[in-house]
Design a protein around this motif. Structure first.
Motif, mmCIF file in Angstrom:
data_model
loop_
_atom_site.group_PDB
_atom_site.id
_atom_site.type_symbol
_atom_site.label_atom_id
_atom_site.label_comp_id
_atom_site.label_asym_id
_atom_site.label_seq_id
_atom_site.Cartn_x
_atom_site.Cartn_y
_atom_site.Cartn_z
ATOM 1 N N MET A 298 1.016 -0.990 0.147
ATOM 2 C CA MET A 298 -0.128 -0.080 0.032
ATOM 3 C C MET A 298 0.787 1.353 -0.115
ATOM 4 O O MET A 298 1.847 1.294 0.723
ATOM 5 N N THR A 299 0.539 2.363 -1.057
ATOM 6 C CA THR A 299 1.364 3.429 -0.791
ATOM 7 C C THR A 299 0.913 4.484 0.450
ATOM 8 O O THR A 299 -0.099 3.836 0.947
ATOM 9 N N GLU B 32 -2.584 5.164 2.565
ATOM 10 C CA GLU B 32 -2.835 5.459 4.020
ATOM 11 C C GLU B 32 -3.456 6.918 4.546
ATOM 12 O O GLU B 32 -4.412 6.806 5.407
ATOM 13 N N PHE B 33 -2.984 8.094 3.615
ATOM 14 C CA PHE B 33 -3.704 9.283 3.913
ATOM 15 C C PHE B 33 -5.180 9.043 3.822
ATOM 16 O O PHE B 33 -5.727 9.826 4.622
ATOM 17 N N GLU B 34 -5.479 8.702 2.607
ATOM 18 C CA GLU B 34 -7.054 8.433 2.455
ATOM 19 C C GLU B 34 -7.870 8.159 3.661
ATOM 20 O O GLU B 34 -8.924 8.515 3.926
ATOM 21 N N LYS B 35 -7.122 6.984 4.213
ATOM 22 C CA LYS B 35 -7.820 6.361 5.387
ATOM 23 C C LYS B 35 -7.863 7.373 6.566
ATOM 24 O O LYS B 35 -8.852 7.613 7.310
ATOM 25 N N SER B 36 -6.578 7.908 6.768
ATOM 26 C CA SER B 36 -6.647 8.732 7.914
ATOM 27 C C SER B 36 -7.403 10.022 7.805
ATOM 28 O O SER B 36 -7.973 10.487 8.741
ATOM 29 N N ASN B 37 -7.319 10.402 6.409
ATOM 30 C CA ASN B 37 -8.100 11.553 6.314
ATOM 31 C C ASN B 37 -9.606 11.513 6.597
ATOM 32 O O ASN B 37 -10.289 12.429 6.912
ATOM 33 N N GLN B 38 -10.024 10.340 6.367
ATOM 34 C CA GLN B 38 -11.439 9.850 6.635
ATOM 35 C C GLN B 38 -11.913 10.170 8.166
ATOM 36 O O GLN B 38 -12.861 10.722 8.455
ATOM 37 N N LYS B 39 -10.915 9.766 9.050
ATOM 38 C CA LYS B 39 -11.256 10.258 10.515
ATOM 39 C C LYS B 39 -11.226 11.854 10.588
ATOM 40 O O LYS B 39 -11.961 12.160 11.576
ATOM 41 N N TYR B 40 -10.304 12.377 10.026
ATOM 42 C CA TYR B 40 -10.114 13.919 10.146
ATOM 43 C C TYR B 40 -11.556 14.503 9.789
ATOM 44 O O TYR B 40 -12.005 15.445 10.374
#
Ligand code: ZN
Length: 162
Positions: A1-2, A6-14
């Motif tokens: 995974m790039t 991972e940013f896309e996942k973290s951003n959803q929490k934000y």
């Protein structure tokens, strides 16, 4: 995974807890911070910044000449009226010279970049003073308070130089 994934996942929490969609475009504290891109520094946490507070202009070393374009836009179009320059201990810019990086690029990329200034430095406090003076003397930069600090990566403290 790039990492981007991972940013896309973290951003959803934000996004789920985000409540600052109505902030004004100009920074509310009217300050531009010019600071190194070093991964160990979190300017928001270290300086007490929230979304909407400040322009944080990052580049290798936190060099003024590299940040000039952004500072002009920050002041002339978005109303900032103070500049804070922050370099830091153990900076990567202390570890090479223009000559060494140019040589590396000739050998690795077959490119001649003699015209390119990478802006390394060998004296940390002097580089802060030089960059503060650069902003103070540059006719494109407004006559505003400019201060300079060294951030200590061991303690998280900012220590005033000028
Ligand atoms: Zn650095």
């Amino acid at each position: 995974m790039t990492v981007a994934k991972e940013f896309e996942k973290s951003n959803q929490k934000y996004v789920d807890q985000f409540a600052k969609g109505d902030l004004a475009l100009p920074p509310s504290r009217k300050v531009a911070v010019v600071i190194c891109m070093d991964a160990r520094i979190d300017p928001a946490k270290a300086l007490g910044l929230e979304e909407g507070d400040a322009h944080v202009i990052r580049n290798a070393g936190g060099r003024a000449t590299d940040a000039l374009r952004s500072v002009i836009i920050s002041q002339r179009l978005l109303g900032t009226r103070e500049i804070v320059v922050i370099h830091h201990t153990d900076c990567g810019m202390l570890t090479f010279t223009d000559e060494s990086l140019r040589k590396q690029l000739v050998s690795e990329a077959d490119e001649n970049v003699d015209h390119f200034a990478f802006l390394p430095f060998n004296d940390l406090e002097k580089s802060v003073v030089d960059d503060v003076k650069f902003f103070k003397k540059n006719s494109l930069v407004l006559d505003v308070p400019v201060s300079g600090y060294v951030y200590d990566v061991k303690t998280g403290a900012i220590n005033k130089v000028i």
